[in-house]
Motif scaffolding. Structure first.
Motif: not given
Length: 727
Positions: A596-607
């Motif tokens: 909602n806030e950053m318009k990222i629905d598929r963040p990918g790899n997360i560390c």
């Protein structure tokens, strides 16, 4: 010293020498200890691979010190005897003979201010840093944010004035007594200077020791400062020649101000002590003598403010009265001319501001003692328990201690108690009128310690301080109106002249340097010479690295002696993420906020990380090391006036986007102020009403740190002002 130790090693004699000197500086080793380390190399290699004597150690490490000079002081009358040019005896006018002037027990040693400034300006990167005053980015153009925004600096940059030339610079200077051991009568009084045109971090890093006074008692400032004034005037008139990008430049370097404690200030001005009539060096208040000593109560007549002109006139008037009877000799506190009268481009009125470090310690210590004296032991114990439950951020260098140890509190502890947690731990225990009174000082100092101070905030702080002083007299009586309380009335004017309190309107940077100076003193004999030699040797380390072409491995070793290396860190998005990180999966709330806030629905790899460093401050998640008595999870959202305090719950790195995201729980604050006195309210400490929504922030959204404080009365929060960071 370029010879290799042996055929099986690439290390040279010069590299070993540099490494041993770095080790000696880091651990404050004596020369004998360093020579013994060199001998150890010969034992290990079973032959002499490096000369292991003090002669060779100093021969290759000590620079030319022709700019250092000794100025003996007569041990009988304390008169200045000039520079000792050789070992021939000097006869004072009082008849005292010094057969070995350079070995006098009372002396002033100058370390070549001009040469040190030249070497500093020619260091890599310093020439570019000296243009900081023109390139800095201000938060608000009209606000006070550094010394350049003060009226004193602005006056010197007007047409025809010394600082109107961009090649000219200014400095601040300081001196204070350093006891040489608890059992010794010797005292050191170093003279430091810092270049104001450097960025704030480089000012403290490149602080220059330009003079040392050594004696068995406190110095006569008019004698001690004479060599300094002579060198300073040469820099103001002749300037210093230095090479900038293969171009020779001449820069005039002038004294802007000197921040010293109250004990040194009246001596430097040749003024009466603040324990006497007309003892204030900032105004012409006469004071009142009470059974508890000299006090400075308020009355209906506002005393005249001292200026450069009035101070000089007072000194000349006192000089004309030098043959008068003792009680009539002084004029409005002045005892006669002072050495600083001859210091070119120096304003005696504005150039010696109050030192907020010692002043606030005295005020808070006194006020706290009077408040606690009205409580019983159980109430004092309850306050101490609240203090011991606090978890401050690591930007506050000292953990809070119980009130039973308040006699041992350092200046930064009193400052934190005043501005950050004092009103909270007193809330509900101390009578409301005393807490409200304490909050007036807390609010005023908070405003003056901010990174950026507006004209309205400066005016508001001034009114609060006047009201605080007036109530102090009403609540505690005239007998407690000490000089430190009176000095509060002069703080706002000093900020207007020289910028906010987080700058150099305190002795914190110089006091820290004194500890380093004591580490350099290894022998009670010829203290000044010993300190000067070690100071020169250690300052010469960068030149030795170039001279001996030191390898990268030795350079890394030397850097590790002074800077704690990060074992594992990831730099991204303007932040430094500490640790190796671990793979993470976001929960539903975090995914929703990220979308909602950053318009990222598929963040990918997360560390996932638990710690990060941003703008020199450490931030952690709320669940990081719960047994540790620190909490760095509080952040302030930049450019948001209300409900801008949050608690970090998670820190992640989106590897594909190379973006750092900080998940933080918003804290909703009560709108009503906790304490109100007259028309003034404490606004920088608020109570948390409830937890709010989760936010997804980028490092650029973080505007600073805040501290959460929980008591049985609730949870409170306050921002950490810029002036409370570190010692």
């Amino acid at each position: 010293m370029r010879s290799r130790l042996c055929n099986c090693s690439e290390a040279t004699q010069g590299e070993v020498l540099v490494a041993v000197l770095s080790l000696g500086l880091r651990h404050s080793l004596s020369y004998k200890a360093m020579v013994d380390i060199l001998k150890l190399f010969n034992v290990i290699y079973q032959r002499e691979v490096i000369p292991a004597t003090l002669y060779y150690l100093l021969k290759f490490s000590e620079p030319t010190r022709s700019q250092e000079h000794v100025h003996p002081v007569c041990p009988d009358c304390g008169d200045f005897l000039g520079r000792a040019t050789n070992e021939s005896e000097i006869v004072c006018d009082c008849g005292c003979r010094l057969t070995s002037p350079k070995k006098s027990k009372n002396l002033i040693m100058t370390l070549g201010m001009k040469e040190q400034i030249k070497n500093l300006f020619e260091m890599p990167g310093i020439a570019e840093a000296l243009s900081y005053r023109f390139k800095r980015q201000k938060c608000v153009e009209s606000n006070w944010e550094d010394v350049y925004d003060g009226s004193l600096y602005k006056n010197l940059t007007s047409n025809g004035m010394p600082l109107s030339d961009p090649n000219n610079f200014s400095y601040a200077f300081n001196t204070d007594g350093v006891a040489f051991g608890s059992s010794s009568h010797q005292q050191l009084w170093p003279v430091y200077i810092t270049i104001n045109e450097l960025p704030p971090k480089l000012r403290t890093k490149h602080m220059l020791l330009v003079g040392i006074w050594v004696g068995k008692s406190e110095p006569d400032m008019q004698v001690m400062l004479r060599p300094f004034v002579q060198e300073a005037n040469e820099l103001s008139v002749v300037g210093v020649d230095w090479v900038c990008h293969n171009v020779m430049k001449n820069s005039k370097v002038i004294p802007l101000f000197s921040v010293v404690d109250s004990q040194a200030r009246w001596r430097m001005l040749n003024h009466k002590c603040f324990s006497g009539y007309y003892g204030c060096t900032f105004c012409e208040i006469s004071g009142s003598h009470t059974k508890m000593g000299m006090r400075f109560p308020l009355d209906e007549h506002v005393p005249l403010q001292r200026t450069d002109v009035s101070l000089r006139d007072g000194m000349l008037t006192a000089y004309m009265r030098r043959n008068y009877p003792e009680k009539e000799r002084h004029y409005k506190g002045s005892r006669g001319p002072c050495a600083l009268m001859n210091l070119r481009d120096f304003n005696l009125g504005s150039g010696l501001p109050p030192d907020s470090m010692h002043m606030l310690k005295g005020v808070v210590q006194q006020n706290l003692g009077l408040i606690l004296g009205k409580l019983d032991d159980d109430e004092v114990t309850k306050i101490s328990k609240r203090i011991m439950c606090l978890q401050p951020p690591s930007v506050l260098s000292r953990l809070p201690r119980a009130l039973k140890d308040r006699d041992k509190f350092q200046c930064s502890e009193y400052r934190a108690l005043l501005v950050i947690y004092g009103p909270v731990v007193m809330h509900g225990i101390v009578p409301p009128k005393y807490v409200g009174h304490f909050c007036l000082l807390s609010s005023a100092m908070y405003l003056l310690m901010q990174k950026s101070v507006s004209a309205a905030q400066l005016d508001q702080a001034g009114k609060m301080l006047v009201f605080y002083v007036a109530l102090y007299q009403k609540y505690f009586g005239e007998e407690h109106m000490t000089y430190n309380i009176h000095l509060l009335l002069h703080v706002v004017k000093s900020v207007a002249n020289l910028g906010p309190l987080h700058g150099y309107l305190s002795c914190y940077p110089f006091e820290g340097k004194n500890r380093y100076l004591l580490q350099l003193a290894k022998s009670p004999y010829e203290v000044a010479k010993g300190v000067a030699r070690r100071y020169a040797v250690y300052n010469n380390l960068p030149n030795l690295c170039d001279r001996f072409n030191v390898s990268d491995s030795i350079l890394n070793f030397c850097n590790q002696m002074f800077f704690r290396p990060l074992r594992s860190a990831v730099r991204s998005d303007g932040a430094v993420l500490l640790g190796r990180g671990s793979a993470a999966i976001l929960n539903d709330e975090e995914r929703e906020v990220l979308c909602n806030e950053m318009k990222i629905d598929r963040p990918g790899n997360i560390c996932k990380f638990q710690r990060m460093v941003l703008d020199g401050s450490t931030y952690t998640t709320a669940d990081y090391n719960p047994s540790y008595r620190r909490n760095d999870s509080g952040i302030v959202i930049a450019n948001k006036p209300r409900n801008n305090k949050c608690k970090i719950t998670n820190i992640i790195l989106l590897e594909e986007k190379e973006a750092v995201v900080i998940f933080a729980r918003q804290m909703k604050e009560c709108a009503d102020p906790l304490w109100k006195v007259g028309s003034f309210a404490l606004k920088h400490i608020t109570q948390i009403r409830e937890e709010g929504q989760l936010l997804a922030l980028r490092p650029c959204h973080v505007g600073g740190q805040c501290m959460f404080m929980s008591t049985e009365k609730g949870t409170f929060v306050t921002c950490i002002p810029h002036g409370c960071r570190g010692d």
